[in-house]
Motif scaffolding. Structure first.
Motif, PDB file in Angstrom:
ATOM      1  N   GLU A  86       0.570  -1.101   0.273  1.00  0.00           N
ATOM      2  CA  GLU A  86       0.244  -0.063  -0.126  1.00  0.00           C
ATOM      3  C   GLU A  86       0.890   1.029   0.334  1.00  0.00           C
ATOM      4  N   GLU A  87       0.462   1.829  -0.829  1.00  0.00           N
ATOM      5  CA  GLU A  87       0.908   3.689  -0.671  1.00  0.00           C
ATOM      6  C   GLU A  87       0.259   4.934   0.087  1.00  0.00           C
ATOM      7  N   VAL A 142     -10.008  10.016   0.863  1.00  0.00           N
ATOM      8  CA  VAL A 142      -9.059   9.248   0.758  1.00  0.00           C
ATOM      9  C   VAL A 142      -9.981   8.682  -1.160  1.00  0.00           C
ATOM     10  N   MET A 143      -9.157   8.748  -1.768  1.00  0.00           N
ATOM     11  CA  MET A 143      -9.833   8.171  -3.156  1.00  0.00           C
ATOM     12  C   MET A 143      -8.787   6.620  -3.373  1.00  0.00           C
ATOM     13  N   ALA A 144      -9.421   6.182  -4.488  1.00  0.00           N
ATOM     14  CA  ALA A 144      -8.509   5.156  -5.142  1.00  0.00           C
ATOM     15  C   ALA A 144      -9.274   3.774  -5.760  1.00  0.00           C
ATOM     16  N   GLY A 145      -8.941   4.152  -7.348  1.00  0.00           N
ATOM     17  CA  GLY A 145      -9.476   2.561  -7.681  1.00  0.00           C
ATOM     18  C   GLY A 145      -8.422   2.636  -8.628  1.00  0.00           C
ATOM     19  N   GLU A 146      -8.769   1.235  -9.746  1.00  0.00           N
ATOM     20  CA  GLU A 146      -8.292   0.347 -10.659  1.00  0.00           C
ATOM     21  C   GLU A 146      -8.491   1.350 -11.654  1.00  0.00           C
ATOM     22  N   ARG A 196      -9.613  21.415   0.449  1.00  0.00           N
ATOM     23  CA  ARG A 196      -7.882  21.487  -0.128  1.00  0.00           C
ATOM     24  C   ARG A 196      -7.127  20.618  -0.919  1.00  0.00           C
ATOM     25  N   ASP A 197      -6.858  20.405  -1.701  1.00  0.00           N
ATOM     26  CA  ASP A 197      -6.481  19.677  -2.721  1.00  0.00           C
ATOM     27  C   ASP A 197      -4.963  19.165  -1.931  1.00  0.00           C
ATOM     28  N   ILE A 198      -5.152  18.435  -0.832  1.00  0.00           N
ATOM     29  CA  ILE A 198      -3.343  18.189  -0.421  1.00  0.00           C
ATOM     30  C   ILE A 198      -2.700  16.689  -1.973  1.00  0.00           C
ATOM     31  N   ILE A 199      -2.964  15.510  -1.962  1.00  0.00           N
ATOM     32  CA  ILE A 199      -2.472  14.877  -2.869  1.00  0.00           C
ATOM     33  C   ILE A 199      -3.928  15.279  -4.644  1.00  0.00           C
ATOM     34  N   ILE A 242      -3.721   7.184  -5.061  1.00  0.00           N
ATOM     35  CA  ILE A 242      -4.155   7.591  -4.082  1.00  0.00           C
ATOM     36  C   ILE A 242      -4.841   9.374  -4.422  1.00  0.00           C
ATOM     37  N   ILE A 243      -5.674   9.503  -3.587  1.00  0.00           N
ATOM     38  CA  ILE A 243      -5.622  11.016  -3.636  1.00  0.00           C
ATOM     39  C   ILE A 243      -6.654  11.447  -2.566  1.00  0.00           C
ATOM     40  N   VAL A 244      -5.719  12.718  -2.172  1.00  0.00           N
ATOM     41  CA  VAL A 244      -5.978  12.907  -1.228  1.00  0.00           C
ATOM     42  C   VAL A 244      -6.584  14.583  -0.611  1.00  0.00           C
TER      43      VAL A 244
END
Length: 272
Positions: free
Chosen positions: A46-47, A244-248, A139-142, A153-155
């Motif tokens: 995991e990141e 936090v968001m993530a997908g394939e 606030r967009d962090i990453i 990862i999106i945070v």
């Protein structure tokens, strides 16, 4: 299916959402450190992004040192300091002020390995979104700044004004149908100011086979594997949430709005 993970007022480390069990791609852990205490771990497959919620920390990733990080007393007091931790990495977090520190550890399933990096408060991209009683600060962090630097990862963070909604007009991202929609899981972790207040997390899908609303208190966490998911803050209280968001299917954000609410997009130009 369990969607709401209520706050547990514990000191130390707590894994709240586990990648591969609660969700396929996203995870969430919370770390509360008393004065001078430290925590060590590794990311494996995991990141992670270490988001300092409050206090000051020294953080090392694969022996790379970042010292005296963190500038805010709580999540409502300015932008966060965050550190990206790649897959197959070790990291250590130590409270650095002699008081108390709290760190969110958000994670995503990943295979590609990148270099660690720091996101300072001035690097966070801030936007005021929405109008009327669905105006909020984001606030967009990453997010876009993570392209080529992270795998999935999106945070970021959002703050609802008292009595206001966010994630509105309602949107979802649970079907892979480019260029109209992408498929990403999401996690929200909430804080309420003042603490005695509450927010409301709404979750529903097109056929209403998913039709839920949760009373959100300070420190609660919600997982969002599917459906539309707007949030309301009770009058008199601010609602903060870390997301936090993530997908394939990559990192491009392609949310689909609820077509029954699309007429609201015509309101903004009329009142400007």
């Amino acid at each position: 299916m369990q969607y709401l993970y209520p706050n547990q007022d514990l000191t130390g480390y707590r894994q709240i959402v586990k990648v591969g069990e609660d969700l396929e791609f996203c995870g969430f852990e919370l770390l509360r450190l008393d004065a001078g205490k430290s925590f060590e771990s590794e990311t494996l497959d995991e990141e992670a992004v270490l988001v300092i919620l409050s206090g000051k920390c020294d953080i090392s990733v694969n022996k790379k040192e970042y010292t005296n990080l963190g500038v805010r007393k709580d999540v409502f007091s300015g932008n966060p300091t965050s550190v990206y931790v790649p897959v197959k990495s070790s990291f250590k977090i130590r409270e650095a002020q002699g008081l108390f520190a709290e760190v969110a550890i958000v994670t995503a399933k990943a295979e590609k390995q990148f270099e660690p990096f720091i996101v300072m408060p001035e690097d966070v991209v801030c936007n005021n979104r929405g109008i009327l009683n669905y105006k909020r600060d984001v606030r967009d962090i990453i997010v876009a700044n993570g392209e080529g630097k992270v795998h999935r990862i999106i945070v970021g963070e959002t703050i609802n004004y008292p009595g206001h909604w966010s994630g509105y007009p309602s949107h979802k991202h649970d079907v892979y149908n480019p260029p109209y929609e992408t498929k990403m899981e999401e996690i929200y972790h909430f804080r309420i100011k003042p603490e005695g207040g509450f927010g409301v997390q709404v979750m529903y899908n097109e056929d209403l086979s998913l039709r839920k609303a949760y009373l959100i208190k300070d420190g609660d966490t919600v997982i969002l594997p599917e459906g539309y998911h707007p949030i309301a803050a009770a009058p008199g209280f601010q609602v903060y949430y870390l997301w936090v968001m993530a997908g394939e299917h990559g990192r491009k954000l392609l949310p689909r709005e609820d077509s029954k609410l699309s007429w609201l997009n015509n309101v903004g130009p009329l009142i400007k």
